[in-house]
Design an enzyme around this catalytic site. Structure first.
Site, PDB file in Angstrom:
ATOM      1  N   ASN A 401      17.724   7.427   5.792  1.00  0.00           N
ATOM      2  CA  ASN A 401      17.275   8.025   7.046  1.00  0.00           C
ATOM      3  C   ASN A 401      15.793   8.390   6.986  1.00  0.00           C
ATOM      4  O   ASN A 401      14.956   7.698   7.578  1.00  0.00           O
ATOM      5  CB  ASN A 401      18.136   9.258   7.357  1.00  0.00           C
ATOM      6  CG  ASN A 401      17.924   9.769   8.767  1.00  0.00           C
ATOM      7  OD1 ASN A 401      16.931   9.463   9.399  1.00  0.00           O
ATOM      8  ND2 ASN A 401      18.864  10.542   9.267  1.00  0.00           N
ATOM      9  N   ASP A 402      15.462   9.431   6.250  1.00  0.00           N
ATOM     10  CA  ASP A 402      14.079   9.902   6.249  1.00  0.00           C
ATOM     11  C   ASP A 402      13.090   8.848   5.757  1.00  0.00           C
ATOM     12  O   ASP A 402      11.962   8.798   6.223  1.00  0.00           O
ATOM     13  CB  ASP A 402      13.970  11.165   5.376  1.00  0.00           C
ATOM     14  CG  ASP A 402      14.809  12.305   5.944  1.00  0.00           C
ATOM     15  OD1 ASP A 402      14.962  12.362   7.169  1.00  0.00           O
ATOM     16  OD2 ASP A 402      15.322  13.113   5.147  1.00  0.00           O
TER      17      ASP A 402
END
Lengths: 476, 98
Positions: A401-402
């Protein structure tokens, strides 16, 4: 030759083995033997220490040595049992917190040894020299911080302490504790050698370790563990100086300096200064951002089914897989490897893009994929692969995600702003495997998920990949 | 060495040299090995076990015995756990058989 000279020679050999071991740990081919070589060095160092213990060539204790020797054997056996058992039984996903625990107990041991050295000197009536009044509190301070901090880091990675803990005047409280520790230390060096201020310093250091790590977000735990690892090394080196033990000085210092370098490398990978990691209360900024901007929540994501996704994959030329922590949690590495096998049989080129901080530790993904026998020449570092995303027909994001969040490049208000990311958005199509729409570990929305070329395949990463494999097999 | 420089100064030399060796020896480590390396060096600082053994061998007070025993157990966990867990990680770096 005296016992001390013999021990010093054995320590020299042990030190050389440590250095050779670390050197060999730097290459995948020789790493395992490197670890073994270092372990042999440790065995030698422990053996060489036996004759240096009180009562072997020196006067025994008035009440005899038997009980203490027996306790040493018991302690080593108990520690070995706990250590080996937990190291063997832990899941690969829980490796980072295991390293945190092992680091923490090392720090705790360093603090205990420093405390006993100080008490022995003080009680024995011998003068505690100024230099010892400097180095002994140093070991106790750094070792305690490492112990308490590592336990909190463990709690965070294990999920006991979910969110960064913040409260008003946090920095002021930490500053005050640090000032109190400094005052006690100065008091010990310049004015008194009594045990009470030392005990206070010991206790305050434990509190400081807890308070230092509590406000730091879980995503930053790898950096924290690397730093605390270096801390423990330094505490051990100082203990070595206190007890005149060369093996402890060299072993501790090697870890202290290499651990510091590793910490710096990790911060550099995230493009953030270490001070920012330690003092910025990551989660607080993220929470403010989430409530402040609603740009993500208004848009809709485009879901995709497994059979649609498998068609996209089957007719691609280049597929890049981005693994993240979701892959580790779902233990999907074997299924992912199967997926790439099936794709390669169809003539699709598959590469893996590894972000330096993907997962919970640098190299976390590499370890997991290696477990599934993914050949490491298919794993590409971020810098090596970022220009290839333009050529990729499909980028498959498996639980990351990040590390693919474009906000790191575009939104100066984002807590991850400035961190280099994998340019998944450059590829022709992005398929994101995700359990649900929860934000990543840093607690922020991801614009990529709302991008027009992004399709979301919801579900457990392992099930989703297994379904993709099933669909692809049917196509043959 | 006593006649030329003091023991304290010699230990300082060893300390400073070890700092440079530590930096140098891992400076070329690929990202793929960062976790095993951190874990391996983590095991090496388990050498604090030596300190625990020395302290416990000369402990006389109950507090000294408790602290010494704790230090030995902690150090032993650090050493054994550290090397075994690193080995487990590295077992997975075998090349895939063709």
């Amino acid at each position: 030759m005296s016992v001390h000279s013999l021990a010093a020679l054995a320590y020299l050999v042990a030190a050389v083995l440590f250095i050779l071991g670390m050197k060999r740990l730097s290459s995948p081919e020789s790493a395992r033997s490197g670890n073994l070589i270092a372990a042999v060095g440790m065995l030698l160092a422990v053996g060489a220490t036996v004759p240096l213990m009180r009562g072997i060539v020196t006067d025994p204790l008035p009440h005899g040595q038997i009980r203490n020797y027996a306790l040493i054997v018991v302690g080593i056996v108990v520690g070995a049992f706990i250590g080996v058992k937990s190291a063997r039984s832990v899941k690969m996903t829980a490796m980072p917190q295991t390293v945190a625990i092992f680091n923490g107990v090392g720090g705790g041991a360093a603090a205990l040894v420093a405390t006993m050295d100080f008490l022995n000197l003080a009680r024995g009536g011998a003068a505690v020299t100024t230099i010892f009044a400097l180095t002994m509190p140093f070991s106790a301070l750094i070792g305690s911080v490492s112990f308490a901090g590592s336990m909190i880091a463990f709690g965070k990675l294990q999920g006991f302490v979910e969110k960064p803990v913040t409260y008003p005047l946090q920095q002021a409280v930490n500053g005050l504790i640090l000032a109190a520790i400094a005052a006690l230390w100065i008091y010990l060096v310049g004015f008194t050698r009594s045990p009470l201020p030392f005990a206070l310093l010991f206790a305050l250091s434990l509190v400081l370790g807890v308070l230092m790590v509590l406000p730091i977000g879980g995503a930053d735990m790898p950096v924290v563990i690397a730093l605390l690892n270096a801390f423990t090394g330094l505490a051990v080196a100082a203990d070595g100086y206190n007890t005149n033990n060369i093996a402890m000085i060299i072993g501790g210092t090697l870890v202290g300096s290499s651990g510091t370098l590793l910490t710096v490398l990790m911060c550099r990978a995230m493009n953030r200064p270490i001070t920012n990691v330690l003092f910025s209360a990551f989660g607080k900024a993220a929470g403010a951002l989430r409530s402040g901007s609603a740009d993500g929540s208004g848009k809709a994501v485009n879901p995709i089914t497994a059979d649609e996704a498998s068609i996209l994959l089957a007719y691609a030329q280049l597929v890049i897989i981005i693994p993240g922590y979701g892959l580790a949690v779902a233990r999907a590495q074997h299924e992912v490897r199967e997926l790439s096998d099936v794709l390669e049989e169809r003539g699709v080129e598959v590469r893996y893009a590894i972000h330096p901080v993907a997962g919970r530790m640098p190299g976390h993904m590499n370890v997991l994929l290696a477990e599934a026998n993914v050949p490491y020449d298919k794993l590409y570092d971020m810098d090596a692969i970022n220009s290839d995303f333009r050529r990729a027909d499909v980028t498959l994001v498996v639980g990351a995600n990040d590390v693919v969040n474009p906000a790191a490049n575009t939104d100066p208000g984002s807590p991850i702003y400035g961190m280099p990311i994998l340019k998944a958005a450059d590829s022709k199509q992005v398929i994101v495997l995700k359990r649900g729409m929860s934000p990543g570990f840093a607690g922020i929305e991801n614009e990529l998920f709302f991008d027009d070329k992004t399709r979301m395949l919801f579900g457990d990463a392992r099930d989703s990949v297994a379904r993709l494999v099933g669909e692809l097999r049917k196509m043959r | 060495m006593g006649g030329v420089i003091g023991v304290g100064l010699a230990l300082l030399y060893i300390f400073i040299m070890a700092i440079f060796v530590g930096f140098e020896v891992i400076s070329k480590v690929p990202v793929i090995l960062h976790t095993p390396l951190m874990s391996g060096t983590n095991a090496i600082h388990g050498i604090i076990l030596l300190g625990g053994m020395l302290v416990l061998a000369s402990a006389t007070s109950p507090l000294g015995i408790v602290f010494g025993l704790l230090a030995v157990i902690f150090g032993s966990i650090n050493v054994f756990g550290g090397f075994v867990v690193t080995d487990r990680m590295l077992q997975m770096f075998k090349r895939r058989k063709p």
